[in-house]
Design an enzyme around this catalytic site. Structure first.
Site, mmCIF file in Angstrom:
data_model
loop_
_atom_site.group_PDB
_atom_site.id
_atom_site.type_symbol
_atom_site.label_atom_id
_atom_site.label_comp_id
_atom_site.label_asym_id
_atom_site.label_seq_id
_atom_site.Cartn_x
_atom_site.Cartn_y
_atom_site.Cartn_z
ATOM 1 C CB CYS A 53 33.871 -8.183 13.313
ATOM 2 S SG CYS A 53 33.273 -9.780 13.833
ATOM 3 N NE ARG A 60 34.384 -2.439 14.600
ATOM 4 C CZ ARG A 60 33.283 -1.710 14.635
ATOM 5 N NH1 ARG A 60 33.306 -0.520 15.182
ATOM 6 N NH2 ARG A 60 32.147 -2.153 14.140
ATOM 7 C CD1 TRP A 99 33.103 -9.970 20.809
ATOM 8 C CD2 TRP A 99 31.209 -10.465 19.751
ATOM 9 N NE1 TRP A 99 32.130 -10.159 21.758
ATOM 10 C CE2 TRP A 99 30.957 -10.465 21.139
ATOM 11 C CE3 TRP A 99 30.146 -10.753 18.893
ATOM 12 C CZ2 TRP A 99 29.699 -10.740 21.696
ATOM 13 C CZ3 TRP A 99 28.897 -11.036 19.437
ATOM 14 C CH2 TRP A 99 28.683 -11.026 20.813
ATOM 15 C CG ASN A 149 31.137 -5.848 11.797
ATOM 16 O OD1 ASN A 149 30.682 -6.567 12.678
ATOM 17 N ND2 ASN A 149 31.112 -4.537 11.869
ATOM 18 N N GLY A 150 29.046 -8.661 10.961
ATOM 19 C CA GLY A 150 27.577 -8.697 10.944
ATOM 20 C C GLY A 150 27.091 -10.131 11.024
ATOM 21 C CD GLU A 175 28.504 3.039 33.845
ATOM 22 O OE1 GLU A 175 27.548 2.371 33.415
ATOM 23 O OE2 GLU A 175 29.590 3.123 33.252
ATOM 24 C CE LYS A 218 32.099 0.829 32.764
ATOM 25 N NZ LYS A 218 31.341 1.697 31.936
ATOM 26 C CD GLU A 224 32.004 -2.813 31.087
ATOM 27 O OE1 GLU A 224 31.801 -3.215 29.937
ATOM 28 O OE2 GLU A 224 31.823 -1.628 31.437
ATOM 29 C CG HIS A 250 12.343 -4.415 49.645
ATOM 30 N ND1 HIS A 250 11.284 -4.660 50.501
ATOM 31 C CD2 HIS A 250 12.593 -3.081 49.750
ATOM 32 C CE1 HIS A 250 10.895 -3.527 51.065
ATOM 33 N NE2 HIS A 250 11.690 -2.546 50.624
ATOM 34 C CE LYS A 293 34.238 2.108 23.502
ATOM 35 N NZ LYS A 293 33.941 2.322 24.912
HETATM 36 C C1 F6R Z 1 29.924 -0.646 29.167
HETATM 37 C C2 F6R Z 1 29.678 -0.260 27.800
HETATM 38 C C3 F6R Z 1 28.468 -0.774 27.132
HETATM 39 C C4 F6R Z 1 27.944 0.260 26.125
HETATM 40 C C5 F6R Z 1 26.795 -0.327 25.308
HETATM 41 C C6 F6R Z 1 26.223 0.705 24.362
HETATM 42 O O1 F6R Z 1 31.070 -0.039 29.675
HETATM 43 O O2 F6R Z 1 30.450 0.453 27.221
HETATM 44 O O3 F6R Z 1 27.482 -1.142 28.024
HETATM 45 O O4 F6R Z 1 27.525 1.389 26.820
HETATM 46 O O5 F6R Z 1 27.250 -1.420 24.581
HETATM 47 O O6 F6R Z 1 27.202 1.184 23.491
HETATM 48 P P1 F6R Z 1 27.009 2.529 22.707
HETATM 49 O O7 F6R Z 1 27.022 3.644 23.690
HETATM 50 O O8 F6R Z 1 28.143 2.586 21.744
HETATM 51 O O9 F6R Z 1 25.668 2.432 22.021
#
Ligand code: F6R
Length: 616
Positions: free
Chosen positions: A2, A27, A74, A100-101, A489, A493, A496, A512, A611
């Site tokens: 949010c 967000r 969100w 937000n929360g 990673e 990527k 997601e 395995h 994010k």
């Molecule tokens: C994936 C991604 C998330 C963040 C995670 C932690 O691309 O961005 O997995 O890495 O939500 O976010 P931060 O780094 O802001 O604590």
């Protein structure tokens, strides 16, 4: 999770708020809304969908006025519906708020308010809080209390459990705004004859670069001319005014198709910024200001522990590898969300690190608090200047990569990898690493931006590969040692942003279990750098090939694979071990990006994600 923005000033509020929401949309983006308070009325336009759709709606139903608020959601409580979108107006029409929360005790509040005759239009916890504020406001009005907008928010928050960043306005006091935070970020932007409250600075830099970071438990009461911060307990707080160091251009996409693309290609510069001024004069070790832990204390540590979430945790896993490999010190890595409840036994002389791009991830913040509660020092690696994590940590290292707006983390990740390697160097040089090895290490780190530039040069090839594999349903990412976290990673990527099922595994572990997935339709991305275990990696590739699995190999320049083993080969430059994970990240970022584009996905705003994850 949010984005919120509130405005009191002399300019039309709605258009400014919509611009701010566009910058906060990363967000959360399932629904949006704006409210304006003018001429004794609260007018709200809100709907499911993106800010662009809200803008169209506002063109049909313009909101005039210079006091208002906006929200991009969100969903937590209640589905994605117009009614659940924010802002929410109390049932007596007096109070409007955005939030937000998560309000944890909303159910008991709601029962109480239903008993008092308040009614509800939505399923949200936010509307409950709005009505609770309205209830206290009505009581304050009856008794003729001064400052009743502020007083009613304060009273309601004293009964609120959970997390919130809220902005509240009252129909009787246009031109006044109250905002408060606990666990969700809020900043105040100080303008010329106008004041703004927002979830982060990206929403306000177009108007002002003077900001105050609100702390947990603080309430701010603003008008267009002034603002006053107090605590929930009514103590006055002296504000600390900061200056935002980046301009609005840093938060714009420019000529790129997506923020993610821009941020991938920005990585050479981001790395330069993250390392600037951080090497010793003799060029043999790293230097960090702001750690607030002396070299002697660092020297006395027997172990290190890292906590983070998602991509940042993958960066921690690489830091673990680097510190163990070069400084020969034991490192523990944990999911922040698990650490906070696991109550794991800890060594006495352990230094804690949390990593977080945003500095607002609630699980990481909670892990930080848990480690501090146990008496440990906690340092933060974060990009979020003034963020909750930056403020609560004992010290730390800023990433300095500018705003990262694409939901999928890229430039923040590689800068975290860089900082992990720099920490390993710092610790190693306090122990067994020689001066000349230190100098070599520093030179390698300084060369990272150029190596990343070279790796980015493979973009056209990777785009073509992406086209050939964009249709697949599953993909494996396989790497060893420091590249195992990069395999994790790569898989994260891809899944997601393109919704392709992907798993990251240590290459040899693949037999395995995951090998059962291998068919002609399930490609494997292998990291095959030169080095001692290249032959072992080639054996794992052979096992996949024997089962007709397509192979996309990411090799360093000197590697020659047996003819016909890999279906696709992406070459990255040879590099020092400390830099390899950074350079090897580039092809998997590009591959995921181009596959997602090929599949027509909304790269910067993948479904169900946000994010900054400020709810548990
Ligand atoms: C994936 C991604 C998330 C963040 C995670 C932690 O691309 O961005 O997995 O890495 O939500 O976010 P931060 O780094 O802001 O604590």
């Amino acid at each position: 999770m949010c984005g919120i923005i509130g405005y009191v000033g002399k300019q039309p509020a709605a258009s400014f708020i919509v611009e701010g929401l566009k910058r906060l949309e990363y967000r959360g983006y399932d629904s949006t809304g704006v409210a304006v308070v003018a001429e004794g009325r609260i007018s709200v336009v809100k709907k499911i969908g993106r800010v662009a759709q809200l803008e169209q709606e506002l063109a049909k139903r313009p909101l005039a006025g210079t006091f208002g608020m906006g929200h991009t959601r969100w969903a937590t409580h209640g589905g994605v519906t117009d009614a659940n979108a924010h802002p929410h107006v109390s049932s007596d029409g007096k109070i409007v708020l955005i939030h937000n929360g998560v309000i944890e005790n909303y159910a008991s509040m709601k029962t109480f308010l239903l008993g008092k005759g308040y009614t509800f239009q939505s399923e949200t916890d936010t509307e409950v809080l709005g009505n609770l504020i309205a209830y206290h406001y009505a009581k304050a009005a009856e008794s003729g209390e001064e400052n009743r907008c502020l007083a009613s928010v304060r009273k309601a928050l004293r009964h609120t459990e959970g997390t919130y960043g809220i902005v509240v306005m009252c129909v009787d006091f246009p031109g006044e705004m109250v905002a408060a935070r606990k666990g969700s970020p809020l900043i105040i932007g100080l303008g010329d004859g106008e004041n703004i409250v927002a979830s982060d600075v990206s929403a306000i830099v177009a108007r002002t670069q003077s900001v105050v970071y609100l702390k947990d438990g603080e309430i701010v009461h603003l008008s267009a001319q002034e603002f006053r911060i107090t605590t929930l307990g009514q103590s006055a707080v002296a504000p600390l005014v900061d200056r935002v160091t980046w301009s609005v251009a840093a938060a714009e996409m420019g000529a790129y198709a997506h923020f993610m693309e821009k941020e991938i290609f920005e990585q050479p510069t981001a790395l330069e910024n993250a390392m600037r001024g951080r090497f010793s004069e003799d060029g043999s070790t790293a230097n960090f200001g702001g750690l607030n832990v002396s070299a002697g204390e660092f020297r006395s540590m027997e172990s290190f522990a890292f906590c983070a979430c998602g991509t940042a945790l993958h960066a921690c896993r690489v830091a673990e590898h680097m510190i163990e490999r070069f400084a020969r010190l034991p490192v523990e890595c944990d999911y922040a969300s698990e650490f906070r409840y696991r109550n794991s036994p800890l060594f006495r002389n352990t230094l804690y690190f949390v990593m977080s791009q945003s500095g607002e991830t609630i699980d990481t913040l909670a892990a930080l608090r848990e480690a501090k509660r146990k008496g440990y020092k906690v340092l933060a690696v974060t990009n979020g200047v003034g963020s909750s994590i930056a403020r609560e940590a004992d010290g730390g290292i800023y990433q300095h990569v500018g705003p990262e707006i694409g939901v999928a983390s890229t430039k923040a990740f590689t800068s975290q990898l860089l900082i992990g390697s720099m920490l390993a160097l710092y610790l190693a040089r306090m122990r067994d690493m020689s001066f000349s090895d230190g100098v070599t290490f520093v030179k390698a780190l300084k060369g990272a931006p150029d190596l990343v530039r070279q790796a980015l040069g493979q973009a056209p090839l990777i785009k073509a590969i992406a086209r050939r594999y964009a249709h697949v349903r599953d993909m494996l990412f396989l790497g060893r040692l420091s590249l195992f976290p990069i395999a994790l990673e790569g898989a994260l990527k891809l899944k997601e942003i393109s919704y392709v099922h992907a798993e990251g595994y240590p290459a040899a572990e693949m037999k395995h279990g995951p090998i059962a997935l291998i068919t002609e339709e399930c490609p494997s991305v292998f990291f095959a750098p030169s080095g001692e275990i290249l032959n072992k990696i080639i054996s794992s590739m052979q096992e996949i090939k024997a089962r007709k699995g397509p192979i996309i190999a990411i090799v360093t320049a000197s590697v020659e694979l047996p003819a016909g083993l890999a279906d696709e080969i992406i070459v990255i430059p040879e590099c020092h071990e400390a830099v390899l994970p950074i350079v090897a990240s580039i092809p998997v970022q590009l591959l995921s990006y181009y596959i997602a584009v090929e599949r027509g996905c909304d790269v910067d705003k993948p479904r169900n994600l946000a994010k900054s994850v400020t709810v548990e």
